[in-house]
Design an enzyme around this catalytic site. Structure first.
Site, PDB file in Angstrom:
ATOM      1  CG  HIS A  91      -4.213  -6.010  -1.615  1.00  0.00           C
ATOM      2  ND1 HIS A  91      -3.276  -5.250  -1.205  1.00  0.00           N
ATOM      3  CD2 HIS A  91      -5.364  -5.353  -1.556  1.00  0.00           C
ATOM      4  CE1 HIS A  91      -3.997  -3.954  -1.041  1.00  0.00           C
ATOM      5  NE2 HIS A  91      -5.193  -4.055  -1.217  1.00  0.00           N
ATOM      6  CG  HIS A 128      -7.164  -4.779   1.810  1.00  0.00           C
ATOM      7  ND1 HIS A 128      -7.713  -3.858   0.750  1.00  0.00           N
ATOM      8  CD2 HIS A 128      -8.392  -4.883   1.994  1.00  0.00           C
ATOM      9  CE1 HIS A 128      -8.674  -3.881   0.403  1.00  0.00           C
ATOM     10  NE2 HIS A 128      -9.317  -4.475   1.376  1.00  0.00           N
ATOM     11  CG  ASP A 129      -7.257  -3.504   7.354  1.00  0.00           C
ATOM     12  OD1 ASP A 129      -7.889  -2.626   6.633  1.00  0.00           O
ATOM     13  OD2 ASP A 129      -7.544  -4.469   7.834  1.00  0.00           O
ATOM     14  CG  HIS A 135      -9.951  -2.970   4.268  1.00  0.00           C
ATOM     15  ND1 HIS A 135      -8.817  -2.526   3.990  1.00  0.00           N
ATOM     16  CD2 HIS A 135     -11.085  -2.289   3.515  1.00  0.00           C
ATOM     17  CE1 HIS A 135      -9.301  -1.510   3.393  1.00  0.00           C
ATOM     18  NE2 HIS A 135     -10.403  -1.357   2.763  1.00  0.00           N
ATOM     19  CG  ASN A 146      -8.647  -2.570  -3.103  1.00  0.00           C
ATOM     20  OD1 ASN A 146      -7.558  -2.996  -2.380  1.00  0.00           O
ATOM     21  ND2 ASN A 146      -9.290  -1.578  -2.825  1.00  0.00           N
ATOM     22  CE1 TYR A 153      -4.340   3.194  -1.992  1.00  0.00           C
ATOM     23  CE2 TYR A 153      -1.857   3.047  -1.796  1.00  0.00           C
ATOM     24  CZ  TYR A 153      -3.030   2.629  -1.377  1.00  0.00           C
ATOM     25  OH  TYR A 153      -3.040   1.432  -0.357  1.00  0.00           O
ATOM     26  CG  ASP A 178      -1.706  -1.300   1.347  1.00  0.00           C
ATOM     27  OD1 ASP A 178      -2.899  -1.266   0.988  1.00  0.00           O
ATOM     28  OD2 ASP A 178      -1.159  -2.317   1.727  1.00  0.00           O
TER      29      ASP A 178
END
Length: 336
Positions: free
Chosen positions: A219, A254-255, A228, A123, A88, A52
C-alpha cells in the site's frame, strides 16, 4: 512452604519459557500463503491495478470503475490488484458492513471485472475491523474477494511472481502519533517479531524465485512526489531486499495519484496507482525530472500486460484516456 513456592515458581518459569520458545519457532516457520493463477493459452497475462477506492461510488469511483470495465474487456484481463485503502474512512465495521457491497460489489459490476481480486490492506483499512476484511465470509459474499496480510501469487509457469506485503505495520507514526485514530493491531503484536518475520519471508521468497518477472505490491509508497512522499521505514527495511533480488516493479497506492518513478539509484520501477476515487489535485513536490517519468494528480488506474519477454504498463484517467505508457523486455534465456 517456601521450598514448595520456589518449585512452583520455577515450574511456571520453565513452562513460560517453553511456550515463548515454541511460539517463536512457530512464528518464524510461518510461510507466506501461495496462490496460482494461470496465464492465457498464448502464455500472456494482463491485469489492472486500482488503489484507494472505497467510497460507495463517490468521488468518481463509479466513473473509474466504468472505464476499468471497458479497458478490462479490451485487454481480456486475468485479474485485478488492489493496492489498499479499500474502504474509507475507517475500513469495515464487520463482515456485515453494507460498505462492502456499496463500495465493492455494487461498483465494480462490469463483466470484465468479475475476475479474481488480489487485495492488500491500507492504513485506512486498519482504522476499522481488519479481521473482517481478512475473513472468508466476505469471499462467500463475493467470490472475487481475496485479501490477506502477506501472500504470494504465482502467475503463469514461472513467468511472474507477485509478493503482496502488508506495509501499514512498518510505519512508526501509526504507533507513536496516531492522530486520534484507533488502529486494529490484532495479529500484529508483537510488532517487532511480525515485521522481522515478514521481511524474512519476503527475502526467502525472492531468493528462491525462478520467475522471469518479480513484482512486489504494497500500500505505502517507497518513492513518491505526492503528499506522503517516500516512506522512510520501507526505504530502510524493504527496499534493500527488493534491490538485492532483482525485483522489477514495486506497485503501491497510498498517494492519491498516478505516478511512475524510475530512480537512477535503483533498477526497480516505482508505480503508484492510488487514483481509485478521491484525488489530490495540485499536490506534488519537486522530483528529479530525470527520474519522474510520469505524474498525474487525478483519478484513474493502471494496466499491465506481460509475456515471458515483454512487459507493458499503461496509465489511464477517469475517462479512459491513455496518459502514460512504459515498456521493457528481457531475453527468454539468461546469457551465461
Amino acid at each position: 512452604m517456601a521450598s514448595l513456592l520456589c518449585q512452583k515458581t520455577m515450574t511456571l518459569t520453565l513452562v513460560s519459557t517453553f511456550l515463548v520458545a515454541l511460539f517463536g519457532v512457530l512464528y518464524c516457520e510461518a510461510e507466506l500463503e501461495r496462490f496460482e493463477h494461470g496465464a492465457k493459452p498464448d502464455g500472456s497475462l494482463s491485469f489492472l491495478v486500482i488503489g484507494d477506492w472505497g467510497r460507495r461510488g463517490d468521488y468518481n469511483q463509479s466513473d473509474v470503475a466504468l472505464q476499468m470495465g471497458i479497458i478490462g474487456e479490451k485487454l481480456d484481463i486475468d485479474f485485478i490488484i488492489s493496492t489498499g485503502d479499500n474502504f474509507y474512512d475507517k475500513g469495515l465495521t464487520g463482515v456485515d458492513d453494507p460498505a462492502f457491497h456499496e463500495s465493492f460489489s455494487d461498483v465494480y459490476t462490469a463483466p470484465s471485472l468479475q475476475k479474481q481480486w488480489y487485495i492488500v490492506l491500507g492504513n485506512h483499512d486498519y482504522r476499522g475491523n481488519v479481521e473482517a476484511q481478512l475473513s472468508p465470509i466476505l469471499t462467500e459474499k463475493d467470490s472475487r474477494w481475496l485479501c490477506l496480510r502477506n501472500f504470494i501469487l504465482n502467475a503463469g509457469p514461472e513467468m511472474a511472481e507477485f509478493i503482496f506485503v502488508d506495509t501499514t505495520p512498518f510505519v512508526d507514526k501509526y504507533f507513536t502519533d496516531p492522530e486520534d485514530q484507533v488502529y486494529d493491531w490484532r495479529g500484529i503484536s508483537p510488532r517487532k517479531h511480525y515485521l522481522k518475520n515478514v521481511l524474512e519471508e519476503v527475502e526467502s521468497a525472492l531468493r528462491e524465485s525462478t520467475a522471469k518477472w518479480k513484482i512486489v505490491v504494497g500500500h505505502h509508497t517507497i518513492k513518491s512526489a505526492s503528499t506522503h512522499g517516500n516512506t522512510y521505514e520501507l526505504n530502510v527495511h524493504l527496499l534493500p531486499i527488493l534491490e538485492a533480488y532483482g525485483v522489477d516493479l514495486y506497485i503501491n497506492g497510498h498517494d492519491h495519484c498516478l505516478e511512475h518513478i524510475s530512480s537512477n539509484s535503483s533498477p526497480i520501477q516505482f508505480l503508484t496507482s492510488g487514483g481509485g476515487s478521491k484525488a489530490w489535485r495540485g499536490d506534488i513536490n519537486w522530483w528529479n525530472p530525470q527520474e519522474m517519468k510520469f505524474y498525474y494528480d487525478g483519478q484513474g488506474f493502471m494496466s499491465v500486460q506481460m509475456t515471458q519477454t515483454e512487459l507493458d504498463v499503461i496509465f489511464y484517467d477517469v475517462f479512459g484516456n491513455v496518459l502514460h505508457k512504459w515498456s521493457t523486455s528481457k531475453q527468454l534465456f539468461s546469457v551465461m
